[in-house]
Design a protein around this motif. Structure first.
Motif, PDB file in Angstrom:
ATOM      1  N   ARG A  88       0.830  -1.203   0.000  1.00  0.00           N
ATOM      2  CA  ARG A  88       0.000   0.000   0.000  1.00  0.00           C
ATOM      3  C   ARG A  88       0.869   1.260   0.000  1.00  0.00           C
ATOM      4  NH1 ARG A  88      -3.341   2.842   4.230  1.00  0.00           N
ATOM      5  NH2 ARG A  88      -5.078   3.676   3.040  1.00  0.00           N
ATOM      6  N   ILE A  89       1.933   1.246   0.771  1.00  0.00           N
ATOM      7  CA  ILE A  89       2.848   2.398   0.815  1.00  0.00           C
ATOM      8  C   ILE A  89       3.465   2.633  -0.562  1.00  0.00           C
ATOM      9  CG2 ILE A  89       5.078   3.213   1.712  1.00  0.00           C
ATOM     10  CD1 ILE A  89       4.262   1.933   4.428  1.00  0.00           C
ATOM     11  N   GLU A 134       4.189   5.731  -5.521  1.00  0.00           N
ATOM     12  CA  GLU A 134       4.127   5.817  -6.993  1.00  0.00           C
ATOM     13  C   GLU A 134       3.103   6.859  -7.431  1.00  0.00           C
ATOM     14  OE1 GLU A 134       5.440   1.292  -8.262  1.00  0.00           O
ATOM     15  OE2 GLU A 134       3.344   1.661  -7.740  1.00  0.00           O
ATOM     16  N   ALA A 135       1.934   6.848  -6.822  1.00  0.00           N
ATOM     17  CA  ALA A 135       0.893   7.821  -7.186  1.00  0.00           C
ATOM     18  C   ALA A 135       1.329   9.240  -6.839  1.00  0.00           C
ATOM     19  CB  ALA A 135      -0.415   7.473  -6.475  1.00  0.00           C
ATOM     20  N   THR A 183       8.838  -2.515  -3.919  1.00  0.00           N
ATOM     21  CA  THR A 183       9.367  -1.307  -3.287  1.00  0.00           C
ATOM     22  C   THR A 183      10.677  -0.901  -3.942  1.00  0.00           C
ATOM     23  OG1 THR A 183       8.351  -1.860  -1.157  1.00  0.00           O
ATOM     24  CG2 THR A 183      10.211  -0.333  -1.103  1.00  0.00           C
ATOM     25  N   LEU A 184      11.593  -1.842  -4.056  1.00  0.00           N
ATOM     26  CA  LEU A 184      12.908  -1.534  -4.631  1.00  0.00           C
ATOM     27  C   LEU A 184      12.801  -1.107  -6.088  1.00  0.00           C
ATOM     28  CD1 LEU A 184      14.977  -4.382  -2.941  1.00  0.00           C
ATOM     29  CD2 LEU A 184      14.882  -1.947  -2.298  1.00  0.00           C
ATOM     30  N   GLU A 185      11.905  -1.739  -6.843  1.00  0.00           N
ATOM     31  CA  GLU A 185      11.706  -1.360  -8.242  1.00  0.00           C
ATOM     32  C   GLU A 185      11.136   0.057  -8.340  1.00  0.00           C
ATOM     33  OE1 GLU A 185       9.209  -4.476  -9.780  1.00  0.00           O
ATOM     34  OE2 GLU A 185      10.823  -5.971  -9.606  1.00  0.00           O
ATOM     35  N   ASP A 199      11.373  14.339  -1.894  1.00  0.00           N
ATOM     36  CA  ASP A 199      11.146  15.321  -0.829  1.00  0.00           C
ATOM     37  C   ASP A 199       9.928  16.207  -1.089  1.00  0.00           C
ATOM     38  OD1 ASP A 199      13.359  14.685   0.853  1.00  0.00           O
ATOM     39  OD2 ASP A 199      14.687  15.716  -0.562  1.00  0.00           O
ATOM     40  N   SER A 200       9.565  16.378  -2.338  1.00  0.00           N
ATOM     41  CA  SER A 200       8.506  17.330  -2.675  1.00  0.00           C
ATOM     42  C   SER A 200       7.166  16.682  -3.035  1.00  0.00           C
ATOM     43  CB  SER A 200       8.965  18.231  -3.828  1.00  0.00           C
ATOM     44  OG  SER A 200       9.279  17.447  -4.965  1.00  0.00           O
ATOM     45  N   HIS A 201       7.133  15.365  -3.039  1.00  0.00           N
ATOM     46  CA  HIS A 201       5.896  14.635  -3.307  1.00  0.00           C
ATOM     47  C   HIS A 201       5.623  13.726  -2.120  1.00  0.00           C
ATOM     48  CE1 HIS A 201       7.187  15.845  -7.326  1.00  0.00           C
ATOM     49  NE2 HIS A 201       5.919  15.753  -7.672  1.00  0.00           N
ATOM     50  N   GLY A 202       4.365  13.485  -1.864  1.00  0.00           N
ATOM     51  CA  GLY A 202       4.026  12.608  -0.758  1.00  0.00           C
ATOM     52  C   GLY A 202       2.535  12.459  -0.609  1.00  0.00           C
ATOM     53  N   PHE A 203       2.141  11.858   0.499  1.00  0.00           N
ATOM     54  CA  PHE A 203       0.724  11.667   0.795  1.00  0.00           C
ATOM     55  C   PHE A 203       0.549  11.578   2.301  1.00  0.00           C
ATOM     56  CE2 PHE A 203       2.652   7.571   0.013  1.00  0.00           C
ATOM     57  CZ  PHE A 203       2.026   6.664   0.851  1.00  0.00           C
ATOM     58  N   ASP A 204      -0.704  11.589   2.719  1.00  0.00           N
ATOM     59  CA  ASP A 204      -1.021  11.701   4.139  1.00  0.00           C
ATOM     60  C   ASP A 204      -0.895  10.379   4.889  1.00  0.00           C
ATOM     61  OD1 ASP A 204      -1.568  14.305   3.563  1.00  0.00           O
ATOM     62  OD2 ASP A 204      -3.736  14.158   3.803  1.00  0.00           O
TER      63      ASP A 204
END
Length: 168
Positions: free
Chosen positions: A50-51, A56-57, A111-113, A125-130
């Motif tokens: 899920r992470i 990726e999204a 994950t590694l891919e 650093d500039s992309h993420g989610f809650d």
């Protein structure tokens, strides 16, 4: 230690620990309630998958200005209980240790891919989610969370195994 080394070290410890648990104890729940070792392994594989989907999204989405450093060290604090997201709740899908470890291995490979082209870049650093407890987290922090989360549950596995061995 870099995050890839942390991922590998924690996974190695986890695999070593579960291999040391008698097979007949892997599906037993502790006397006081909680997850069995197999359920913990299922939870770990579901949550890591899920992470990675979230990372990726987020890397395809616009940059976020609201990302703040989260106190990730709190993840290992087992005195703080958190409710697993419904998508990461174990359902008993694995019946053998080999199946559970294969699912964990598959999640880690994804994950590694996913990280291969992004790790160490500014995009992390500039992309993420809650995060449900920490709020908006960068993709970089989400990756750092994976081995900490696994270490938290490694401690739980040790507790469950000790409880089951003392009660058997």
């Amino acid at each position: 230690m870099n995050v890839i080394d942390s991922l590998e070290m924690t996974r190695s410890e986890l695999v070593e620990e579960v291999h040391a648990i008698p097979v007949d104890l892997l599906t037993q729940k502790p006397a006081g309630g909680g997850w069995s070792v197999m359920e913990i392994l299922e939870h770990l594989s579901l949550l890591e998958a899920r992470i990675v989907k979230g990372i990726e999204a987020s890397l395809l989405a616009p940059e976020r200005a609201d990302l703040r450093p989260a106190p990730l060290e709190l993840v290992k604090d087992r005195s703080r209980k958190l409710q697993a997201p419904s998508q990461a709740e174990p359902s008993g899908r694995y019946h053998t240790l080999a199946d559970a470890l294969e699912a964990l291995h598959g999640a880690r490979q994804r994950t590694l891919e996913a990280l291969a082209s992004s790790i160490g870049t500014d995009a992390m650093d500039s992309h993420g989610f809650d995060h449900p407890a920490f709020g908006p987290m960068s993709a970089k922090q989400w990756v750092e969370l994976i081995p900490l989360h696994e270490a938290r549950h490694l401690d739980q596995i040790r507790e469950v195994a000790a409880d089951l061995k003392s009660g058997s």
